[in-house]
Design a protein around this motif. Structure first.
Motif, PDB file in Angstrom:
ATOM      1  N   ASP A  34       5.742  32.750 -24.852  1.00  0.00           N
ATOM      2  CA  ASP A  34       5.030  32.882 -26.118  1.00  0.00           C
ATOM      3  C   ASP A  34       4.076  31.695 -26.171  1.00  0.00           C
ATOM      4  OD1 ASP A  34       4.160  33.051 -28.757  1.00  0.00           O
ATOM      5  OD2 ASP A  34       6.153  33.464 -29.563  1.00  0.00           O
ATOM      6  N   SER A  36       0.348  29.994 -27.477  1.00  0.00           N
ATOM      7  CA  SER A  36      -0.714  30.101 -28.472  1.00  0.00           C
ATOM      8  C   SER A  36      -1.534  28.818 -28.514  1.00  0.00           C
ATOM      9  CB  SER A  36      -0.114  30.395 -29.851  1.00  0.00           C
ATOM     10  OG  SER A  36       0.752  29.364 -30.236  1.00  0.00           O
ATOM     11  N   ARG A  41      -2.820  34.051 -29.483  1.00  0.00           N
ATOM     12  CA  ARG A  41      -1.419  34.065 -29.061  1.00  0.00           C
ATOM     13  C   ARG A  41      -1.227  35.160 -28.022  1.00  0.00           C
ATOM     14  NH1 ARG A  41       3.534  35.830 -32.922  1.00  0.00           N
ATOM     15  NH2 ARG A  41       5.260  35.285 -31.545  1.00  0.00           N
TER      16      ARG A  41
END
Length: 136
Positions: A34, A36, A41
């Protein structure tokens, strides 16, 4: 010797969190990363039995110009994304019921196809078509 293999498949979605819930909770993928920064993102999801292979979810504006992001967002809103994205499941009926129970839009219930597989189809929250082939 062939040293080329599949790595990841980018999939643009209009709401990364909503898509995450679908692909993680309904389809059953695991979040691999994940990442960003600066308003974008990217989420990578995959399965333990296929290391190195992932679906990468991102919003239209992730790494794109504002004009490209607007054009891509309009295509997503129409359900005109790439696809379908095709998965395989050993228990197609169980996968179908699990995904349908989340409220996902069903395009096709499990059925035998004239070209071979038994499969079903859904739309993810962004409108991308997702097919699941039975492997049993």
């Amino acid at each position: 010797m062939n040293d080329i293999r599949f790595g990841y498949f980018p999939l643009t979605v209009d709401d990364v969190d909503e898509a995450l819930a679908f692909y993680r909770d309904a389809v059953g993928l695991t979040v691999l990363s994940d990442v960003s920064g600066n308003g974008w993102r990217w989420l990578s999801l995959g399965t333990a039995d296929q290391p190195g292979l992932a679906v990468v979810l991102s919003a239209p504006g992730a790494g794109r110009s504002p004009d490209d992001a607007d054009a891509l967002h309009r295509l997503i809103a129409k359900g005109a994304g790439p696809g379908p994205l095709v998965f395989a499941a050993t228990d197609l009926d169980a996968a179908f019921e699990r995904i349908r129970a989340t409220g996902a839009e069903v395009l096709q219930e499990p059925m035998d196809q004239p070209w071979g597989p038994r499969d079903c189809a859904f739309r993810d929250p962004a409108g991308n078509m997702v097919r699941i082939n039975g492997t049993a």
